[in-house]
Design a protein around this motif. Structure first.
Motif, PDB file in Angstrom:
ATOM      1  N   SER A   1       0.825  -1.214   0.000  1.00  0.00           N
ATOM      2  CA  SER A   1       0.000   0.000   0.000  1.00  0.00           C
ATOM      3  C   SER A   1       0.860   1.265   0.000  1.00  0.00           C
ATOM      4  CB  SER A   1      -0.928   0.000   1.213  1.00  0.00           C
ATOM      5  OG  SER A   1      -0.144   0.000   2.402  1.00  0.00           O
ATOM      6  N   GLY A   2       2.107   1.105  -0.411  1.00  0.00           N
ATOM      7  CA  GLY A   2       3.021   2.242  -0.428  1.00  0.00           C
ATOM      8  C   GLY A   2       2.794   3.140  -1.632  1.00  0.00           C
ATOM      9  N   PRO A   3       3.646   4.129  -1.787  1.00  0.00           N
ATOM     10  CA  PRO A   3       3.481   5.084  -2.880  1.00  0.00           C
ATOM     11  C   PRO A   3       3.859   4.473  -4.231  1.00  0.00           C
ATOM     12  CG  PRO A   3       5.519   5.527  -1.700  1.00  0.00           C
ATOM     13  CD  PRO A   3       4.797   4.446  -0.944  1.00  0.00           C
ATOM     14  N   TYR A   4       3.265   5.002  -5.275  1.00  0.00           N
ATOM     15  CA  TYR A   4       3.624   4.594  -6.630  1.00  0.00           C
ATOM     16  C   TYR A   4       4.953   5.221  -7.010  1.00  0.00           C
ATOM     17  CZ  TYR A   4      -1.034   2.752  -7.660  1.00  0.00           C
ATOM     18  OH  TYR A   4      -2.181   2.018  -7.673  1.00  0.00           O
ATOM     19  N   ARG A   5       5.704   4.516  -7.858  1.00  0.00           N
ATOM     20  CA  ARG A   5       6.940   5.021  -8.425  1.00  0.00           C
ATOM     21  C   ARG A   5       6.922   4.732  -9.918  1.00  0.00           C
ATOM     22  NH1 ARG A   5       7.080   7.868  -4.669  1.00  0.00           N
ATOM     23  NH2 ARG A   5       8.455   7.707  -2.883  1.00  0.00           N
ATOM     24  N   ILE A   6       7.354   5.713 -10.692  1.00  0.00           N
ATOM     25  CA  ILE A   6       7.369   5.595 -12.147  1.00  0.00           C
ATOM     26  C   ILE A   6       8.822   5.545 -12.597  1.00  0.00           C
ATOM     27  CG2 ILE A   6       6.717   6.688 -14.314  1.00  0.00           C
ATOM     28  CD1 ILE A   6       4.525   8.185 -12.609  1.00  0.00           C
ATOM     29  N   GLU A   7       9.168   4.488 -13.294  1.00  0.00           N
ATOM     30  CA  GLU A   7      10.537   4.365 -13.782  1.00  0.00           C
ATOM     31  C   GLU A   7      10.782   5.409 -14.877  1.00  0.00           C
ATOM     32  OE1 GLU A   7      13.631   0.829 -14.969  1.00  0.00           O
ATOM     33  OE2 GLU A   7      11.491   0.445 -15.110  1.00  0.00           O
ATOM     34  N   ARG A   8      11.950   6.015 -14.827  1.00  0.00           N
ATOM     35  CA  ARG A   8      12.305   7.086 -15.767  1.00  0.00           C
ATOM     36  C   ARG A   8      12.117   6.633 -17.216  1.00  0.00           C
ATOM     37  NH1 ARG A   8      18.150   7.840 -16.212  1.00  0.00           N
ATOM     38  NH2 ARG A   8      17.959   7.273 -14.040  1.00  0.00           N
ATOM     39  N   THR A   9      12.562   5.415 -17.541  1.00  0.00           N
ATOM     40  CA  THR A   9      12.440   4.940 -18.922  1.00  0.00           C
ATOM     41  C   THR A   9      10.978   4.768 -19.323  1.00  0.00           C
ATOM     42  OG1 THR A   9      12.736   2.662 -18.164  1.00  0.00           O
ATOM     43  CG2 THR A   9      14.688   3.801 -18.995  1.00  0.00           C
ATOM     44  N   GLN A  10      10.122   4.339 -18.378  1.00  0.00           N
ATOM     45  CA  GLN A  10       8.694   4.203 -18.684  1.00  0.00           C
ATOM     46  C   GLN A  10       8.052   5.558 -18.967  1.00  0.00           C
ATOM     47  OE1 GLN A  10       6.896   1.435 -19.244  1.00  0.00           O
ATOM     48  NE2 GLN A  10       8.808   0.327 -19.018  1.00  0.00           N
ATOM     49  N   LEU A  11       8.448   6.569 -18.202  1.00  0.00           N
ATOM     50  CA  LEU A  11       7.923   7.911 -18.437  1.00  0.00           C
ATOM     51  C   LEU A  11       8.372   8.412 -19.800  1.00  0.00           C
ATOM     52  CD1 LEU A  11       6.269  10.291 -17.373  1.00  0.00           C
ATOM     53  CD2 LEU A  11       8.375  11.167 -16.328  1.00  0.00           C
ATOM     54  N   ASP A  12       9.643   8.183 -20.143  1.00  0.00           N
ATOM     55  CA  ASP A  12      10.146   8.596 -21.458  1.00  0.00           C
ATOM     56  C   ASP A  12       9.388   7.900 -22.584  1.00  0.00           C
ATOM     57  OD1 ASP A  12      12.030  10.268 -20.291  1.00  0.00           O
ATOM     58  OD2 ASP A  12      13.674   8.823 -20.464  1.00  0.00           O
TER      59      ASP A  12
END
Length: 96
Positions: free
Chosen positions: A46-57
């Protein structure tokens, strides 16, 4: 004289980091993550979401491609329907 410190960019962004990069509200990024449109991982159950830099790109690149397709589609007479639909032209045949 001191130089301003630049923040090191890690592998993962928080939703707030991604929102800042995209110049949108955190709630917009949260909605993209929850809908599955923007891939992210959750830290713990139930922790915070994290977005991988490559996925955002990759997501940003996809938005640019979609924008190009939308623009071509809206130009109408100049649009190549097979290209816009993603169909492979080798498999198309002439209609009688």
């Amino acid at each position: 004289m001191t130089t301003p410190r630049t923040r090191e960019v890690g592998r993962f962004f928080s939703l707030a980091d991604a929102a800042e990069i995209l110049a949108v509200d955190v709630s917009m990024v949260d909605a993209l993550v929850r809908s599955g449109e923007l891939p992210a991982i959750r830290v713990g159950s139930s922790g915070p979401y994290r977005i991988e830099r490559t996925q955002l790109d990759l997501w940003i690149e996809g938005q640019y491609r979609q924008s190009e397709v939308d623009t071509a589609w809206n130009e109408g007479e100049f649009a190549n329907v097979a290209e816009l639909s993603g169909a492979n032209q080798r498999h198309l045949r002439a209609v009688d």
